[in-house]
Scaffold this motif. Structure first.
Motif, PDB file in Angstrom:
ATOM      1  N   GLY A 208       0.817  -1.208   0.000  1.00 27.73           N
ATOM      2  CA  GLY A 208       0.000   0.000   0.000  1.00 27.73           C
ATOM      3  C   GLY A 208       0.849   1.256   0.000  1.00 27.73           C
ATOM      4  N   ARG A 211       2.807   2.444   3.638  1.00 30.26           N
ATOM      5  CA  ARG A 211       3.920   1.568   4.009  1.00 30.26           C
ATOM      6  C   ARG A 211       5.025   1.611   2.962  1.00 30.26           C
ATOM      7  NH1 ARG A 211      -0.425  -2.965   5.222  1.00 30.26           N
ATOM      8  NH2 ARG A 211      -1.326  -2.068   7.117  1.00 30.26           N
ATOM      9  N   GLU A 333      -0.386   1.277  10.326  1.00 27.04           N
ATOM     10  CA  GLU A 333      -1.570   0.417  10.257  1.00 27.04           C
ATOM     11  C   GLU A 333      -2.644   0.935   9.306  1.00 27.04           C
ATOM     12  OE1 GLU A 333      -1.831  -2.606  11.517  1.00 27.04           O
ATOM     13  OE2 GLU A 333       0.259  -2.327  12.143  1.00 27.04           O
ATOM     14  N   ASP A 335      -4.029   1.127   5.810  1.00 30.53           N
ATOM     15  CA  ASP A 335      -3.824   0.173   4.731  1.00 30.53           C
ATOM     16  C   ASP A 335      -4.059   0.792   3.354  1.00 30.53           C
ATOM     17  OD1 ASP A 335      -3.141  -2.300   3.726  1.00 30.53           O
ATOM     18  OD2 ASP A 335      -5.132  -3.168   3.971  1.00 30.53           O
ATOM     19  N   SER A 377      -9.101  -5.867   0.822  1.00 28.73           N
ATOM     20  CA  SER A 377     -10.159  -6.021   1.833  1.00 28.73           C
ATOM     21  C   SER A 377     -11.432  -5.289   1.459  1.00 28.73           C
ATOM     22  CB  SER A 377      -9.656  -5.517   3.192  1.00 28.73           C
ATOM     23  OG  SER A 377      -8.539  -6.255   3.626  1.00 28.73           O
ATOM     24  N   THR A 382     -11.514  -0.784   3.800  1.00 28.66           N
ATOM     25  CA  THR A 382     -10.182  -0.217   3.968  1.00 28.66           C
ATOM     26  C   THR A 382     -10.229   1.271   4.281  1.00 28.66           C
ATOM     27  OG1 THR A 382      -9.265  -1.846   2.436  1.00 28.66           O
ATOM     28  CG2 THR A 382      -7.949   0.119   2.840  1.00 28.66           C
ATOM     29  N   ASN A 386      -9.271   3.252   7.870  1.00 30.03           N
ATOM     30  CA  ASN A 386      -8.276   4.319   7.913  1.00 30.03           C
ATOM     31  C   ASN A 386      -8.857   5.597   8.516  1.00 30.03           C
ATOM     32  OD1 ASN A 386      -6.507   2.557   6.692  1.00 30.03           O
ATOM     33  ND2 ASN A 386      -6.553   3.558   4.692  1.00 30.03           N
TER      34      ASN A 386
END
Length: 578
Positions: A208, A211, A333, A335, A377, A382, A386
């Motif tokens: 993603g 990250r 965390e 995504d 997901s 998702t 977030n």
């Protein structure tokens, strides 16, 4: 003797040819002809409409602009894109597939040179600005996944060409686990030709955006991190204004003005108004808005002045690498994509930093027709997760406004936020109330003390709710849809002022129609809610759902208490009307 005769004939031929072309050029450029652009160059047409000459289009090269190429000596960019001859039918099919795979016209992109010239869209004042040579160096981090070859590499070449070589430390292309073959060995081989400043960083699994950006930042070694999308074109002098502000105040994050690269034909188009800032709505979605007079008075001295912005779009910005790390990088965390830009914006402001936009920095960006990003997901799962992480960490009590708009999200899982709350405490960050009062006091706050009722507006007899039907632009007629309890297009506020409101747009009566328009405080936007009716005193009419089977547009009729004029909100405050 024979050699002398041949040389004499060659000399005569050269002279005759030169005289001929001199005559042609003189007639074409100075004769009675009309010039017409035809895409591939210029046609010269006589008074009878006949074409008498053609001047092919020649793209300006790096040397024409006096810009840095950043390439190894001997790398020729004129034939970098393989030209594949296609019939009209094949090109139409390829164009359709390009929109599906990339969200833009890949065929048009492939026809354009990777290091093409683009117009300098800066204000003339910006072109007169000078900057010191000892600005901080930059590591440009570009995340890509299954991007089109030409769009990705045009991004790279624009940076190599228009960034001073002593300031461009590196370009890091972070591959978020692409599965398209052209982005593996062919890309590695191509990048190897670019002089050593460009590197590909591979993710072993899909990570993603956030990250992958963190992965790029982890290996970067320049003074400044510049995060850019993978379908951009850096314009002349794009980096220096950003670097100068960061040097002056290292706790500043700063964004360029985002020009438009047309998704259909890839024309580079400068935006008309550079003084537009980032904001947000209470669904926690970023939006653009004109800067208010308060910020104009505080920051804007001339057309080159940097100015504060409450939020950023997030795709293109720069900040000190040290500051990025000290501030807590990204929320690991979060995504794939979504809300990371608002999370970063709120964190910068609440934790002592400053967020700005630099009008003298211009970067073009392709706004895709639709997003080709996949969400393993699911999109809603998702993006909502977030947004919940953002709300729970940074909005304090104002998170309740989000939950009133998204009641379905209240019980959803958003993971462990303890590390982010600890970061907030460690950095001695201010409250969201401070942010609203000091950074963005213009933001409308629909808390309970300003509201009479909120939520869905239901017609009990039909179980239909007033719905925007996804059309929130000014003048759109309101409709009806089955009540679903998820807020979103069915979420409204009934204010103390008597407005039926969604953010900065209000329900207005217009003839027999019920429409959405910007809130103005006009009589047509004032509503009384009594005896379950929604009555506009100016016209004496009530909002009416219309025929029994209607799931389309609302209408208005004389108030008579019929069941199609009965409406109930999800929740009422203590100021509920009688």
């Amino acid at each position: 003797m024979a050699v002398r005769r041949r040389c004499s004939r060659l000399f005569v031929a050269v002279v005759a040819t030169s005289v001929f072309w001199f005559a042609v050029v003189t007639l074409v450029f100075f004769g009675p002809f009309t010039k017409k652009d035809y895409g591939q160059g210029t046609l010269f047409v006589d008074k009878d409409g006949d074409v008498v000459g053609v001047l092919p289009k020649v793209e300006k090269r790096s040397s024409d602009f006096g810009e840095n190429t950043g390439l190894k000596e001997g790398v020729d960019m004129r034939d970098e894109v393989p030209k594949v001859a296609m019939s009209k039918e094949e090109e139409a099919l390829a164009t359709k597939e390009g929109y599906k795979d990339y969200g833009f016209n890949k065929v048009a992109s492939d026809k354009i040179a990777l290091d093409r010239g683009i117009p300098d869209t800066r204000h003339p004042i910006c072109r007169q600005r000078t900057y010191p040579d000892d600005l901080p160096t930059c590591s440009v981090v570009i995340i890509f996944r299954n991007e089109a070859w030409s769009a990705l590499l045009r991004s790279v070449h624009s940076l190599l060409r228009r960034t001073p070589s002593h300031l461009l430390h590196e370009i890091l292309l972070v591959d978020d686990h692409s599965d398209k073959p052209h982005l593996h060995e062919p890309l590695d081989k191509y990048v190897a030709k670019l002089g050593g400043k460009v590197r590909v960083v591979r993710q072993s699994t899909r990570a993603g955006l956030t990250r992958s950006r963190m992965a790029g930042a982890a290996v970067a070694t320049g003074d400044v991190l510049v995060f850019l999308d993978c379908h951009i074109e850096a314009n002349v002098g794009w980096y220096e204004p950003l670097a100068a502000r960061i040097k002056a105040r290292p706790s500043t994050a700063i964004c360029p003005v985002i020009d438009v690269v047309n998704q259909d034909n890839f024309d580079y188009q400068g935006v008309g108004d550079a003084f537009v800032m980032g904001s947000f709505n209470w669904n926690l979605i970023f939006k653009w808005t004109s800067i208010p007079q308060r910020i104009r008075q505080l920051d804007v001295r001339d057309d080159a002045s940097e100015f504060r912005t409450p939020t950023m779009a997030g795709g293109l910005f720069a900040m000190s690498r040290q500051y990025f790390n000290d501030l807590g990088k990204y929320d690991y965390e979060m995504d794939i994509w979504g809300s990371e830009n608002l999370e970063m914006s709120f964190r910068i402001w609440q934790c002592g930093g400053r967020l700005e936009i630099a009008p003298c920095s211009r970067v073009g960006h392709v706004y895709r027709r639709q997003s080709p990003i996949s969400f393993p997901s699911g999109v809603d799962q998702t993006t909502t997760r977030n947004a919940l992480r953002l709300a729970e960490v940074w909005l304090d009590q104002y998170k309740e406004i989000y939950y009133k708009l998204r009641p379905d999200a209240r019980d959803r899982d958003y993971g462990d936020i303890s590390s982010r709350l600890a970061l907030k405490k460690k950095l001695s960050c201010r409250s969201f109330q401070w942010y609203l009062e000091n950074v963005y006091p213009e933001q409308y706050v629909p808390d309970e003390k300003h509201m009479r009722a909120w939520g869905e507006i239901r017609n009990p007899a039909s179980a239909l709710c007033i719905d925007t039907l996804g059309k929130n632009d000014g003048g759109s007629p309101l409709g009806l849809y089955q009540c679903h309890g998820m807020g979103s297009n069915q979420a409204f506020w009934y204010t103390k002022e008597g407005n039926l409101r969604r953010e900065d747009i209000c329900i207005q009566i217009s003839g027999t129609q019920i429409i959405l328009l910007s809130c103005t405080g006009s009589a047509e936007q004032y509503w009384e809610h009594k005896n379950s009716e929604l009555r506009n005193p100016q016209t004496g009419k009530c909002i009416d759902r219309g025929s029994a089977n209607s799931e389309d547009r609302l209408t208005s009729n004389a108030c008579d208490g019929r069941e199609t004029q009965q409406w109930k909100f999800s929740e009422y405050s203590k100021n509920r009307p009688s």
